[in-house]
Design a protein around this motif. Structure first.
Motif, PDB file in Angstrom:
ATOM      1  N   GLY A 219      18.802  49.981  65.489  1.00  0.00           N
ATOM      2  CA  GLY A 219      19.318  48.655  65.183  1.00  0.00           C
ATOM      3  C   GLY A 219      20.835  48.664  65.210  1.00  0.00           C
ATOM      4  O   GLY A 219      21.464  49.474  64.531  1.00  0.00           O
ATOM      5  N   VAL A 220      21.433  47.777  66.007  1.00  0.00           N
ATOM      6  CA  VAL A 220      22.886  47.725  66.169  1.00  0.00           C
ATOM      7  C   VAL A 220      23.363  46.331  65.796  1.00  0.00           C
ATOM      8  O   VAL A 220      22.856  45.328  66.320  1.00  0.00           O
ATOM      9  N   LEU A 221      24.353  46.262  64.868  1.00  0.00           N
ATOM     10  CA  LEU A 221      24.950  44.999  64.469  1.00  0.00           C
ATOM     11  C   LEU A 221      26.470  45.131  64.550  1.00  0.00           C
ATOM     12  O   LEU A 221      27.027  46.115  64.039  1.00  0.00           O
ATOM     13  N   LEU A 222      27.116  44.170  65.183  1.00  0.00           N
ATOM     14  CA  LEU A 222      28.572  44.155  65.292  1.00  0.00           C
ATOM     15  C   LEU A 222      29.095  42.994  64.450  1.00  0.00           C
ATOM     16  O   LEU A 222      28.736  41.839  64.682  1.00  0.00           O
ATOM     17  N   PHE A 223      29.941  43.320  63.460  1.00  0.00           N
ATOM     18  CA  PHE A 223      30.511  42.327  62.555  1.00  0.00           C
ATOM     19  C   PHE A 223      31.993  42.133  62.870  1.00  0.00           C
ATOM     20  O   PHE A 223      32.699  43.097  63.194  1.00  0.00           O
ATOM     21  N   THR A 224      32.466  40.892  62.771  1.00  0.00           N
ATOM     22  CA  THR A 224      33.882  40.602  62.947  1.00  0.00           C
ATOM     23  C   THR A 224      34.645  40.967  61.676  1.00  0.00           C
ATOM     24  O   THR A 224      34.054  41.422  60.685  1.00  0.00           O
ATOM     25  N   ALA A 225      35.949  40.740  61.716  1.00  0.00           N
ATOM     26  CA  ALA A 225      36.779  41.096  60.556  1.00  0.00           C
ATOM     27  C   ALA A 225      36.403  40.293  59.314  1.00  0.00           C
ATOM     28  O   ALA A 225      36.572  40.772  58.187  1.00  0.00           O
ATOM     29  N   ASP A 226      35.873  39.073  59.482  1.00  0.00           N
ATOM     30  CA  ASP A 226      35.460  38.261  58.331  1.00  0.00           C
ATOM     31  C   ASP A 226      33.985  38.461  57.985  1.00  0.00           C
ATOM     32  O   ASP A 226      33.369  37.597  57.352  1.00  0.00           O
ATOM     33  N   ARG A 227      33.404  39.586  58.414  1.00  0.00           N
ATOM     34  CA  ARG A 227      32.043  39.990  58.060  1.00  0.00           C
ATOM     35  C   ARG A 227      30.983  39.022  58.599  1.00  0.00           C
ATOM     36  O   ARG A 227      29.967  38.770  57.953  1.00  0.00           O
ATOM     37  N   ARG A 228      31.201  38.511  59.774  1.00  0.00           N
ATOM     38  CA  ARG A 228      30.227  37.623  60.411  1.00  0.00           C
ATOM     39  C   ARG A 228      29.613  38.355  61.609  1.00  0.00           C
ATOM     40  O   ARG A 228      30.331  38.955  62.403  1.00  0.00           O
ATOM     41  N   ALA A 229      28.283  38.302  61.739  1.00  0.00           N
ATOM     42  CA  ALA A 229      27.580  39.019  62.799  1.00  0.00           C
ATOM     43  C   ALA A 229      27.860  38.376  64.146  1.00  0.00           C
ATOM     44  O   ALA A 229      27.543  37.198  64.364  1.00  0.00           O
ATOM     45  N   ALA A 230      28.466  39.152  65.056  1.00  0.00           N
ATOM     46  CA  ALA A 230      28.770  38.656  66.397  1.00  0.00           C
ATOM     47  C   ALA A 230      27.741  39.124  67.416  1.00  0.00           C
ATOM     48  O   ALA A 230      27.559  38.478  68.450  1.00  0.00           O
ATOM     49  N   MET A 231      27.052  40.241  67.159  1.00  0.00           N
ATOM     50  CA  MET A 231      26.055  40.769  68.093  1.00  0.00           C
ATOM     51  C   MET A 231      24.989  41.499  67.298  1.00  0.00           C
ATOM     52  O   MET A 231      25.304  42.262  66.377  1.00  0.00           O
ATOM     53  N   VAL A 232      23.728  41.257  67.632  1.00  0.00           N
ATOM     54  CA  VAL A 232      22.597  41.870  66.932  1.00  0.00           C
ATOM     55  C   VAL A 232      21.572  42.280  67.982  1.00  0.00           C
ATOM     56  O   VAL A 232      21.164  41.460  68.808  1.00  0.00           O
ATOM     57  N   SER A 233      21.149  43.535  67.957  1.00  0.00           N
ATOM     58  CA  SER A 233      20.140  44.000  68.912  1.00  0.00           C
ATOM     59  C   SER A 233      18.744  43.629  68.434  1.00  0.00           C
ATOM     60  O   SER A 233      18.514  43.329  67.257  1.00  0.00           O
TER      61      SER A 233
END
Length: 643
Positions: free
Chosen positions: A286-300
């Motif tokens: 499971g891969v999740l990419l969060f922005t600097a404000d802790r918002r999910a930008a990409m989710v596998s």
């Protein structure tokens, strides 16, 4: 001519054209207004003459009534009254004398004969036909210009005088076009001069403004040239652009070069994004990419194995909305974020007993500010199973290489032994059954064992032979239905009830239908054999992310935990008459299709859910189209089969 000069000249010319058109409209509107004023003034004069004419008729007829009531006598009496009435003559002459545009004033009877006029020669003559001044007033600007400034003519303003509702007399005020032109020319000349000055002023202003507006182009050109050099533009190409003295041309060339660079970069990023999406779709972590404000930008897609949310519902959510603090996984991830440091391979045990490995990688800019965080979730149980699957693949590959050679080497000696054994049997038969004291029985035993050995070698050769895949888009529901129909009679004879739970929508997969039916047949027959006293066999179909899933569940005796890791090994079997090849063949079929086979079993007699479930996964058609039909797919779960 330089492009900048062309643009300035074009802007100036366009401005002049616009001002010229507006000036013509302005002058035309002035002409129309002047004609309206002239027509209104002449109507006033005609009304004054009409009033005097009415008074003259009334006064004259009272003083000298007609001798009879005929039209001729009446016209003669009216004509005499008009000629004798001096105020009428004075008004008519005063209008001609003082009005700058009036040529003559006359009164005609109903027959069109001029009764009185300021032109003595027109009296008792038929009045000439003239254009009405009102028709010019209502015409277009071009028509007005032609009538006023064209050939000399006289326009007429008419006011009728009626008797008993019928035309009786008519007052005519004649306006000469030459007088109108002489009256209009001074202000028309002034208006034209004003329009010309306005056009020249507008042209000058347009030239100044266009030049000022294009002045920053030089600075833009320099900035774009710097940008191309920063983006990796060769120095020779940039120098060639600077050699052109026209700033507009340099800007155009620089923009073209930047466009080429952007298209090249975009193509590279598009390819990179496609590769990244393909990698995330097939990755079990499971891969999740969060922005600097802790918002999910990409989710596998694999995140759904660890959380209770589908992948599409997580993008754009805050960290605290995705990972709940009252869960073991959520508490561990939130604590790692709170520490502010990167985390490598931290293990967490979930509520269902699974062990998950958490990794946090933080990205910072050159100033140390956070740009985002990459969270990776890894199922340690799956990692172990993956290792087992790799070991299985290695073993099967080794077996394939071994059987390919052994089958060839053993087949020839077996054939020779069978030939000589048949010769020996023939000689024993010729000598009689008592000749060698029962040797015929031993020869028969040897012949049976030789045939069995030949079947084993043939099976080895069949297993190691490459399969010819015929991939077609199939509805997995129909493939399952075909296998159910094929086994229906045998299942009924063994007291097994088969139930199929399938969705209403098609489950399209790109497979070799014959091979998939063979794999399902092996699983269903093994499930039937696991229930010697009868039972229930359930086939469940559904879609799970990018896979179409078939679950084959029996309520048989189950598989012992110590046997479960070996059930997919070639020739391993717990049945007295089993060959141990069915599961290996099923596993190989799933590999060739890029699918996976998962197994779970419970052999506890006291357990309510006793039995075995095989989960068969096949990529849906859209994902299978991108795979080669002959390449082996990577399986995701340990395989299993009743053998």
């Amino acid at each position: 001519m330089r492009l900048k000069t062309k643009l300035v000249v074009s802007a100036t010319g366009l401005t002049f054209a616009i001002v010229a058109v507006l000036s013509l409209l302005f002058v035309g509107e002035l002409l129309r207004q002047r004609i309206e004023q002239t027509a209104a003034a002449n109507n006033v004069l005609a009304s004054e003459v009409t009033l005097m004419t009415r008074q003259a008729v009334e006064t004259g007829l009272r003083a000298n009534p007609p001798s009879d009531l005929g039209n001729e006598a009446l016209y003669a009496a009216v004509g005499g009254a008009l000629r004798r009435y001096q105020p009428l003559d004075d008004v008519m002459n005063a209008i001609v004398r003082y009005s700058p545009t009036v040529q003559d004033v006359s009164v005609t009877d109903a027959r069109g004969i001029t009764v009185v006029s300021t032109d003595p020669e027109a009296v008792n003559q038929t009045a000439p036909q003239r254009n009405s001044l009102e028709s010019i007033q209502n015409g277009s600007i071009a028509y007005q210009r032609r009538q006023v400034f064209g050939r000399p003519q006289v326009f007429d303003t008419v006011q009728p005088l009626e008797r008993n509702g019928q035309p009786f007399l008519a007052v005519h005020v004649g306006v000469r076009s030459t007088f109108l032109r002489n009256s209009y020319e001074p202000w028309l000349r002034a208006a034209g001069l004003f329009a010309l000055l306005a056009a020249l002023a507008a042209m000058l202003a347009a030239a100044v403004l266009a030049n000022a507006a294009l002045q920053p182009i030089e600075q833009i050109s320099r900035q774009l040239e710097k940008l191309t050099l920063q983006a990796g533009e060769p120095a020779a190409s940039a120098a060639q652009g600077k050699a052109d003295s026209d700033a507009m041309v340099r800007v155009s060339q620089t923009i073209d070069r930047l466009g080429e660079q952007m298209r090249s970069k975009e193509a590279g990023f598009t390819t990179l994004q496609a590769n990244l999406n393909q990698m995330l779709d097939t990755l079990r972590d499971g891969v999740l990419l969060f922005t600097a404000d802790r918002r999910a930008a990409m989710v596998s897609d694999a995140v759904a194995y660890f959380l209770n949310y589908p992948e599409g519902e997580l993008v754009g959510r805050q960290l605290e909305e995705i990972f709940e603090p009252d869960t073991a996984l959520g508490a561990a991830v939130l604590a790692s974020f709170a520490d502010g440091d990167s985390v490598t391979a931290e293990s967490v045990t979930l509520e269902d007993g699974r062990r998950v490995q958490i990794s946090l990688d933080r990205f910072n800019d050159g100033l140390g500010e956070s740009m985002g965080t990459l969270v990776t979730l890894r199922d340690l149980e799956w990692v172990m199973q993956l290792g087992q699957e790799l070991e299985i693949s290695r073993r099967l590959a080794a077996i394939g290489r071994l059987t390919a050679g052994v089958g060839h080497e053993v087949k020839n000696p077996i054939n020779a032994m069978v030939v000589h054994l048949e010769l020996l049997r023939s000689k024993l038969s010729a000598a009689g059954p008592e000749a060698f004291g029962g040797a015929q029985r031993h020869v028969d035993i040897l012949a049976g064992e030789m045939q069995r050995l030949d079947r084993v070698v043939q099976t080895l050769a069949d297993f190691s032979r490459p399969m010819d895949m015929k991939l077609r888009e199939q509805d997995l529901r129909q493939v399952v239905a075909a296998v159910v129909d094929l086994t229906a009679a045998e299942m009924h004879e063994n007291g097994v009830l088969v139930r199929v739970d399938s969705p209403e929508d098609p489950l399209m997969v790109r497979v070799d239908a014959e091979l998939v039916r063979q794999a399902l047949l092996n699983l269903m027959l093994n499930g039937m054999q696991a229930m010697p006293a009868g039972g229930k066999l359930v086939l469940t179909l559904h879609r799970e992310h990018q896979f179409a899933v078939v679950e084959v569940t029996d309520d048989g005796e189950g598989i012992a935990p110590e046997v479960l890791p070996r059930i997919f090994e070639l020739y391993f079997t717990t049945k007295p008459k089993g060959s141990g090849i069915g599961l290996a063949m099923t596993y190989r079929i799933l590999q060739l299709h890029g699918g996976a086979l998962d197994v779970r079993s419970n052999n506890d007699p006291r357990a309510h859910e006793r039995g075995t479930t095989f989960t068969l996964r096949l990529p849906v058609a859209s994902a299978a189209d991108t795979r080669k039909a002959t390449s082996a797919g990577t399986s995701r779960r340990a395989l299993g089969e009743h053998v």
